[in-house]
Each structure stands twice: as structure tokens, then as C-alpha cells.
Design an enzyme around this catalytic site. Structure first.
Site, PDB file in Angstrom:
ATOM      1  N   ASP A 138       0.987  -1.323   0.051  1.00  0.00           N
ATOM      2  CA  ASP A 138      -0.197   0.091   0.119  1.00  0.00           C
ATOM      3  C   ASP A 138       0.865   1.186  -0.003  1.00  0.00           C
ATOM      4  O   ASP A 138       1.307   1.634  -1.147  1.00  0.00           O
ATOM      5  CB  ASP A 138      -0.983   0.133   1.299  1.00  0.00           C
ATOM      6  N   ASP A 165       1.673   5.728   6.140  1.00  0.00           N
ATOM      7  CA  ASP A 165       0.426   6.308   6.172  1.00  0.00           C
ATOM      8  C   ASP A 165      -0.189   6.987   7.630  1.00  0.00           C
ATOM      9  O   ASP A 165      -0.128   6.204   8.583  1.00  0.00           O
ATOM     10  CB  ASP A 165      -0.425   5.026   5.933  1.00  0.00           C
ATOM     11  N   ASN A 222      -2.578   1.504  -2.695  1.00  0.00           N
ATOM     12  CA  ASN A 222      -2.490   2.812  -3.071  1.00  0.00           C
ATOM     13  C   ASN A 222      -1.257   3.191  -3.751  1.00  0.00           C
ATOM     14  O   ASN A 222      -1.094   4.129  -4.660  1.00  0.00           O
ATOM     15  CB  ASN A 222      -2.852   3.628  -1.746  1.00  0.00           C
ATOM     16  N   LYS A 255       1.920   9.426   2.963  1.00  0.00           N
ATOM     17  CA  LYS A 255       0.164   9.715   2.967  1.00  0.00           C
ATOM     18  C   LYS A 255       0.051  10.280   4.307  1.00  0.00           C
ATOM     19  O   LYS A 255       0.251   9.882   5.352  1.00  0.00           O
ATOM     20  CB  LYS A 255      -0.494   8.508   2.845  1.00  0.00           C
TER      21      LYS A 255
HETATM   22 CA   LIG Z   1      -2.219   2.891   3.509  1.00  0.00          CA
END
Ligand SMILES: [Ca+2]
Ligand SMILES: [Ca+2]
Ligand SMILES: [Ca+2]
Length: 509
Positions: free
Chosen positions: A203, A207, A240, A245
Site C-alpha cells: 500500500d 500512512d 495505493n 500519505k
Molecule cells: Ca495505506
């Protein structure tokens, strides 16, 4: 002062009597006493007998577990718990035999004031490590091949420091959950990442998506994110694929305040730096993005809280900048006038070595990648944001160079302080460096390689007389390449800096 030192010495001596060292080894047994000679088999046993101030040493080798190791004990700021790799050894805590399940985290750190150092944590059925405690330090650890995020912090985890850790090749069955590092969901505030690398997680690299927490702050310094959104074999993952992020939430209203200093995002499949509908403040100083799907994904935001700011200062990009919210505060970023950045501004744009071994102290490998080339327009072109810098001003981008574009830093003295071009140049292996002084002065003259590392001190704060002086530099022990030499002149009486200059030379063997 002497009394104070004696006190510290006494404390250290007393500590060695009252605090234990507990040993864990793959060929130990939990029926042992936990000494060096008779170590325990399991970390769980060692934790169960540890008291605040004790150190658990884990010996090298592969330690296999198929259930979660839960650590709940609470230390204090003065008496921490320590869980260290035995010096010179690298234990691998291997959870590969676990079943894939959200319940099957590898290490669950619920306690406070633990300092964990030097472990590989791999293969867990969910997170490699999950932290819900506070004031812990996790240092020089690696998290890989876990079946969810390598290292996750949530459930109120606050004021933890993640130092010099790597998280890579983490992948969950759906591929949309496994990040490298995730201070997310109901995370607490004050968590700090320094010197970390996240790559090829299915991912995101890092994050900060929120659910159940609001207005918390996370700081990232000197961290790298690359190739996220790709699997270990290099193929495109279903996740993603962002580098950093910063936030986001289900209803797009929650605030994750993020501070990023000297961070580097490259080759991430989607966004390098991604605001992701975050409503917290996002302050980026001296970050660099290169060759991400979108380098800066910071656009399209409207703050619901007027007290929040998006700030980008001294940030660099090679390639298109991406998207930045029109209300952001921006100063001296490389995509702004008067700059026009090309690959020639960098020593190297080759990523070779970015996954390579860390230095013995756990710090990131020193590579030429994305460092500014001598003469780059981005040197000394930044704004002072309080970070240390060399030369007349901060550079732009993640790395401050050791050279300056201000050819003469003349500290209000007559112009007859001078550093001359070496001769011959190019040279092999000897060359002469001359400098002139209008008065007797203290001179330091050093040679630096292209990474800005000092390779030779030709003279170190020695007194030279007024007039023209020369020093012969013998580079017999150095490899071919570009080198820089820098003179620093201080006044003979007051040791105040009077003059500084850098010049380039070329050694060809
Ligand atoms: Ca993530
Ligand atoms: Ca999971
Ligand atoms: Ca500078």
C-alpha cells in the site's frame, strides 16, 4: 563538576548491581535462569521476569514464533526497559508460521518506556509490530514480509520515537492495507520518525490516515519512501502506492498535523508526498521528490479550520511538481522562479544503493543520489527555517551541501584574503594550493569528496604569517574524482572567522 561526575559514576555502578541482564537464545530454555551461560528460549519469558532498568539481550539467529509476543510492562523515563540485540549479532524474530489474521500481530508493544534495538521482525500474520504504548523508542529494527503494515502505531500510541528503521516487502492478502510505517487510525500525538526507509510495501510507505483520533501531530525527519505500490518482485501491487500519505479520514474532516524535514520520496507508483484530504497542518521543509507518479500530491484542499496551514519551504523536485493547494505558503521551492532544475543540479540521479546496508551506527547509507552538484543554483538559495546549514544560506532539497556558491565569503576584510586555484589541475598525485593573508592568521584547510565528506585535513587551525603561503597536497591514497578544498581563516588574536572559500579540483589517476 568533579562531584557531579562522581555521582554519575556511582549511579552507573549501582545500576550494574541492581539491574539485571537477561539473555534469550534460540538454543536456550525457559527453565534456565536467563543468564548469559543459561539463557531463556523465549522473549515472552524474559519479559515476564524483567524489572524496570533491566536489559534483555537477544542473541543472533532465527527465533521462530507462531503467536503474538505481547509486551505490557510499564517503565519510567529514568528506569526504562531495554530489549537489545546482543552487540554484534542480529536476531531475526520470524513469525512466518503464523496464520494470516488481523489478530496475529508479531510484537504487540502495549507498555511504556521500552527501548527496542537491533531486531529483524518478519513474516507476521498481520503487523510485524504494533505499538499502542507511549514513550517507547524502536531503533535500528527492520520489518519485512509481514502480512499487514510493518510497524503500525494506533490505539492512542503517543510520543514514540522510531529511529533508523526499515520497513519493506510488507503485503496483505488484498494488498490495500500493508504500509511500511503507519501512525494511523486512533493514533496519539507526538510520534517521531527519524532516519527511516520504507520501500516496496503493497500500500503506502508511510500512512497517517485517521479514524477515531483528531488533531494529532506526527514528525518525520530524514526519512525515505520509494517504490511503494510495487511488490517485492517489482510488479505493480493492488494498493495505493504513495510514499508519504500524511492524513485523510472517512469523512475527510480529521486533522493530522504533519511536520516533514529533509525527507525524500522517489519512484513511488502514485504520489510522493500525499495530503489525501488531510485537514491538519502540513509543514514540509527541505524535502525532495523525484520520479513519483505525481511528485507532490498536495492540491485540492480547503481547510475547515482556519488555524491550519500548508507550508512548503526549500523543497525540491526533479520533474513535474504535481499539484499544490493555492492557499499554501511557499518559499524558495525549486519549482518556483527563478529556478529551473535539471538532472545537472544533482551529483547523481542513480538510485543504486538506496536499499543497501546502513552505517554501523544505524544511520542511512551515504549516497550521491539527489545530493546537489557543485555549482547548482539550489545551493545557498533557500530560506532559513531553523535547520542547520553551511555557507551563506540553506540549500534547497533534502541534503545540505558542504560547499557554497558564494565564492568569497569575505567577512568585511580587504580583498587580499585569497584562496588560489591549485596547480597543476587536473593533477596526479600532487598539487599545490596557495592562499594569501593580509595579516598573521589561523588557517584550516581541508579536502572534501563529492559527498562533502572531509578526506584530508591539510592544516587544522595553525598560525600562518601574512603574505603568500602554499601547501602541497599529495592524493596518493585517494581515488580519481572531483574534490573540493576549503579554507577557513580566523584572526590570530580573537579566533573569529575572517574568511572562507571553496574551490574545486580534479584528481585523475
Ligand atoms: Ca495505506
Ligand atoms: Ca490486517
Ligand atoms: Ca548552503
Amino acid at each position: 563538576m568533579a562531584k557531579y561526575k562522581l555521582l554519575i559514576l556511582l549511579i552507573l555502578m549501582v545500576r550494574s548491581f541492581i539491574f539485571s541482564q537477561i539473555y534469550v537464545s534460540v538454543d536456550g530454555a525457559d527453565t534456565n535462569s536467563g543468564t548469559f551461560e543459561f539463557p531463556f528460549k523465549t522473549i515472552t519469558k524474559a519479559v515476564s521476569v524483567a524489572n524496570p532498568g533491566d536489559t534483555i539481550y537477544i542473541r543472533g539467529g532465527v527465533h521462530q514464533y507462531n503467536t503474538t509476543i505481547t509486551i505490557s510492562k510499564i517503565g519510567t523515563s529514568f528506569n526504562k526497559y531495554y530489549m537489545f540485540a546482543y552487540p554484534g549479532e542480529r536476531p531475526i524474530i520470524d513469525f512466518s508460521s503464523m496464520v494470516t489474521s488481523d489478530a496475529n500481530r508479531g510484537i504487540s508493544l502495549r507498555g511504556n518506556y521500552w527501548h527496542i534495538y537491533g531486531l529483524d521482525i518478519k513474516g507476521a500474520g498481520d503487523n510485524g509490530m504494533h505499538i499502542r504504548g507511549n514513550y517507547n523508542i524502536v531503533e535500528n529494527c527492520a520489518f519485512y514480509e509481514n502480512r499487514d503494515t510493518g510497524l503500525q502505531l494506533s490505539n492512542g500510541a503517543s510520543n514514540n520515537q522510531i529511529i533508523n528503521c526499515d520497513s519493506y516487502h510488507n503485503i496483505d492478502p488484498g494488498e490495500g492495507n500493508a504500509d511500511g510505517f503507519a501512525p494511523k487510525m486512533d493514533i496519539g500525538t507526538g510520534n517521531y520518525f527519524y532516519g527511516c526507509r520504507a520501500w516496496q510495501n503493497s500500500d503506502d510507505g508511510y500512512d497517517g490516515y485517521l479514524r477515531g483520533a483528531n488533531n494529532v501531530t506526527t514528525t518525520y525527519e530524514n526519512c525515505w519512501a520509494f517504490k511503494n505500490g510495487y511488490r517485492a518482485d517489482g510488479s505493480i501491487s493492488l494498493g495505493n502506492g504513495n510514499g508519504f500519505k500524511m492524513g485523510g479520514s472517512d469523512d475527510k474532516t480529521l486533522m493530522h498535523n504533519v511536520i516533514m524535514k529533509n525527507c525524500l520520496a522517489f519512484d513511488n507508483r502514485v504520489k510522493g508526498f500525499d495530503q489525501n484530504n488531510n485537514k491538519g497542518s502540513m509543514i514540509l521543509y527541505n524535502c525532495t521528490a523525484y520520479r513519483n507518479g505525481q511528485n507532490y500530491g498536495m492540491g485540492g484542499i480547503v481547510y475547515t479550520d482556519s488555524g491550519k496551514v500548508m507550508t512548503l519551504i526549500n523543497c525540491a523536485v526533479l520533474g513535474g511538481v504535481g499539484s499544490i493547494w493555492s492557499g499554501a505558503i511557499q518559499q524558495t521551492n525549486s519549482w518556483m522562479p527563478p529556478f529551473s532544475v535539471t538532472s545537472a543540479d544533482f551529483v547523481s540521479i542513480d538510485t543504486a544503493g538506496v536499499r543497501g546496508p546502513r552505517n554501523p551506527d544505524g544511520s542511512l547509507p551515504e549516497l550521491p543520489f539527489m545530493r546537489l552538484a557543485y555549482g547548482s543554483q539550489l545551493i545557498d538559495a533557500g530560506t532559513d527555517v531553523g535547520l542547520p546549514y553551511f555557507g551563506t544560506a540553506p540549500d534547497i532539497g533534502a541534503y545540505e551541501s558542504n560547499y557554497t556558491n558564494s565564492i568569497v565569503n569575505d567577512y568585511n576584510e580587504p580583498i587580499n584574503f585569497k584562496l588560489y586555484q591549485n596547480y597543476p589541475n587536473p593533477f596526479n598525485p600532487k598539487t599545490t594550493i596557495e592562499f594569501s593573508l593580509p595579516e598573521n592568521a589561523i588557517v584550516s584547510l581541508s579536502v572534501y569528496n563529492i559527498l562533502g565528506q572531509e578526506v584530508v585535513k591539510l592544516t587544522d587551525r595553525e598560525l600562518f604569517t601574512a603574505g603568500r603561503n602554499e601547501i602541497v597536497f599529495d592524493a596518493s591514497n585517494l581515488i580519481s574524482g572531483v574534490y573540493f578544498y576549503r579554507i577557513i581563516v580566523e584572526s590570530a588574536e580573537k579566533s573569529t572567522k575572517k574568511f572562507e572559500q571553496v574551490k574545486k579540483m580534479l584528481l585523475i589517476k
